[in-house]
Design an enzyme around this catalytic site. Structure first.
Site, PDB file in Angstrom:
ATOM      1  CG  ASP A  53     -42.463  11.239  10.404  1.00 48.36           C
ATOM      2  OD1 ASP A  53     -42.542  11.327  11.813  1.00 48.36           O
ATOM      3  OD2 ASP A  53     -41.244  11.631   9.929  1.00 48.36           O
ATOM      4  CE  LYS A  75     -46.500  20.653  13.351  1.00 48.68           C
ATOM      5  NZ  LYS A  75     -46.662  22.162  13.678  1.00 48.68           N
ATOM      6  CG  MET A 189     -39.019  20.599   4.761  1.00 50.49           C
ATOM      7  SD  MET A 189     -38.541  20.176   6.493  1.00 50.49           S
ATOM      8  CE  MET A 189     -36.761  19.602   6.504  1.00 50.49           C
TER       9      MET A 189
HETATM   10  C1  SAM Z   1     -39.171  16.677   7.307  1.00 50.36           C
HETATM   11  S1  SAM Z   1     -38.544  16.601   5.652  1.00 50.36           S
HETATM   12  C2  SAM Z   1     -38.201  14.665   5.861  1.00 50.36           C
HETATM   13  C3  SAM Z   1     -37.140  14.177   4.564  1.00 50.36           C
HETATM   14  C4  SAM Z   1     -37.240  12.513   4.764  1.00 50.36           C
HETATM   15  N1  SAM Z   1     -36.433  12.271   5.894  1.00 50.36           N
HETATM   16  C5  SAM Z   1     -36.111  12.246   3.560  1.00 50.36           C
HETATM   17  O1  SAM Z   1     -34.952  11.481   3.722  1.00 50.36           O
HETATM   18  O2  SAM Z   1     -36.503  12.386   2.468  1.00 50.36           O
HETATM   19  C6  SAM Z   1     -39.881  16.417   4.481  1.00 50.36           C
HETATM   20  C7  SAM Z   1     -39.395  17.031   3.207  1.00 50.36           C
HETATM   21  O3  SAM Z   1     -38.892  16.082   2.445  1.00 50.36           O
HETATM   22  C8  SAM Z   1     -39.176  16.385   1.103  1.00 50.36           C
HETATM   23  N2  SAM Z   1     -40.104  15.084   0.456  1.00 50.36           N
HETATM   24  C9  SAM Z   1     -40.267  14.072   1.120  1.00 50.36           C
HETATM   25  N3  SAM Z   1     -41.017  13.339   0.332  1.00 50.36           N
HETATM   26  C10 SAM Z   1     -41.052  13.844  -0.881  1.00 50.36           C
HETATM   27  C11 SAM Z   1     -41.594  13.501  -1.900  1.00 50.36           C
HETATM   28  N4  SAM Z   1     -42.364  12.358  -2.062  1.00 50.36           N
HETATM   29  N5  SAM Z   1     -41.773  14.383  -3.070  1.00 50.36           N
HETATM   30  C12 SAM Z   1     -41.130  15.693  -2.864  1.00 50.36           C
HETATM   31  N6  SAM Z   1     -40.520  15.944  -1.605  1.00 50.36           N
HETATM   32  C13 SAM Z   1     -40.575  15.267  -0.769  1.00 50.36           C
HETATM   33  C14 SAM Z   1     -40.127  17.609   1.059  1.00 50.36           C
HETATM   34  O4  SAM Z   1     -39.328  18.764   0.842  1.00 50.36           O
HETATM   35  C15 SAM Z   1     -40.851  17.585   2.478  1.00 50.36           C
HETATM   36  O5  SAM Z   1     -41.021  18.992   2.839  1.00 50.36           O
END
Ligand code: SAM
Length: 272
Positions: A53, A75, A189
């Site tokens: 991803d 995306k 998100m």
């Molecule tokens: C599609 S989701 C995936 C979440 C992922 N599977 C998880 O368990 O963290 C993507 C969202 O996770 C959050 N996110 C993921 N990595 C992040 C980071 N390093 N810092 C802040 N938010 C993060 C944000 O809200 C981002 O828009």
């Protein structure tokens, strides 16, 4: 006493062997390669192809063995189902070609990551797979920001919610009802819809002065944390870089960050 290298060598000797034609669906954690699990590292070290991803960091991908094919698949959020189907089809095709396929997702593969859909597709196609948990951003990101996810006397539950779909009449969560639970909310998100969400939480009874934080790029060298309150969180998010992955935390646990900072700053003044 073991050295770090001895301990890692011993642990790496116990990780599963990646067989050809299998898919490992692994979480890469929120960014810092130090938060990878040994099993995810073993996947990177053995995979012939990695489908990752957008949120999987370069420092993590750099651990793939030389010659591994890296395919950018996915995306940041809210993939249309057509794109999701083509990712699942690619996983199936790569596995049928007999390759060791690592599907690497940011955080944990089963938290707002569509990992469930992908293993369903693999199971339906008869492809053997393994799921490797990862540290989800909503837990690791809070810890990295010095915000305890639970704190005795403050909360007895934590709500992990997605802001995706918050403006849709059909898919929207009942934010007013969530507010009435009085428990902290960790929003994935949520940046684009925080105005609506904050309004609805306040309509549901959450005070505008309730502490809230925006955590950008959690666990990476670009991590940036802003503490504000529910009444101002949308304004704060509005001025932030919208390309950075963002977590929004709303609730009393956020106030702990300031308390902890004030205490450690006495010992480490450079933290102020
Ligand atoms: C599609 S989701 C995936 C979440 C992922 N599977 C998880 O368990 O963290 C993507 C969202 O996770 C959050 N996110 C993921 N990595 C992040 C980071 N390093 N810092 C802040 N938010 C993060 C944000 O809200 C981002 O828009």
């Amino acid at each position: 006493m073991m050295t770090v290298e001895d301990a890692l060598t011993r642990l790496m000797g116990e990780v599963p062997v990646f067989a050809g034609g299998h898919v490992w669906l692994a979480g890469a954690g929120p960014g810092d390669a130090g938060h990878l699990t040994l099993h995810a590292i073993a996947g990177l070290a053995q995979a012939e192809v990695v489908l990752h991803d957008a949120l999987v960091s370069d420092s993590v991908l750099a651990l793939a063995k030389p010659g591994t094919e890296l395919i950018h698949a996915g995306k940041r959020c809210g993939r249309p189902s057509s794109e999701q189907t083509s990712i699942s089809n690619e996983l199936i095709a790569q596995a049928r070609a007999g390759r060791r396929v690592l599907r690497l997702k940011g955080g944990d593969p089963f938290v707002f990551g569509r990992g469930g859909e992908e293993i369903l597709a693999l199971a339906e196609a008869g492809i053997p797979f393994r799921v490797i948990p990862g540290m989800t951003a909503g837990v690791a990101g809070l810890a990295a920001a010095l915000i305890p996810a639970t704190m005795r006397g403050i909360n007895q539950a934590v709500i992990f919610a997605t802001g995706h779909g918050a403006e849709s009449q059909h898919a929207s969560l009942n934010w007013e009802a969530m507010a009435s639970l009085g428990q902290p909310i960790v929003l994935y998100m949520g940046a684009r819809r925080i105005g609506t969400i904050a309004r609805r939480l306040m309509a549901g009874g959450m005070a505008s002065g309730l502490p809230a934080a925006l955590i950008l790029n959690a666990t990476t060298p670009e991590q940036h944390v802003t503490v504000t309150d529910l009444g101002h969180i949308a304004e704060v998010v509005g001025t932030a870089d919208e390309e950075s992955p963002a977590l929004i935390v709303i609730g009393g646990i956020v106030a702990m960050r300031r308390r902890i900072y004030d205490l450690i700053a006495q010992l480490q003044p450079e933290l102020r």
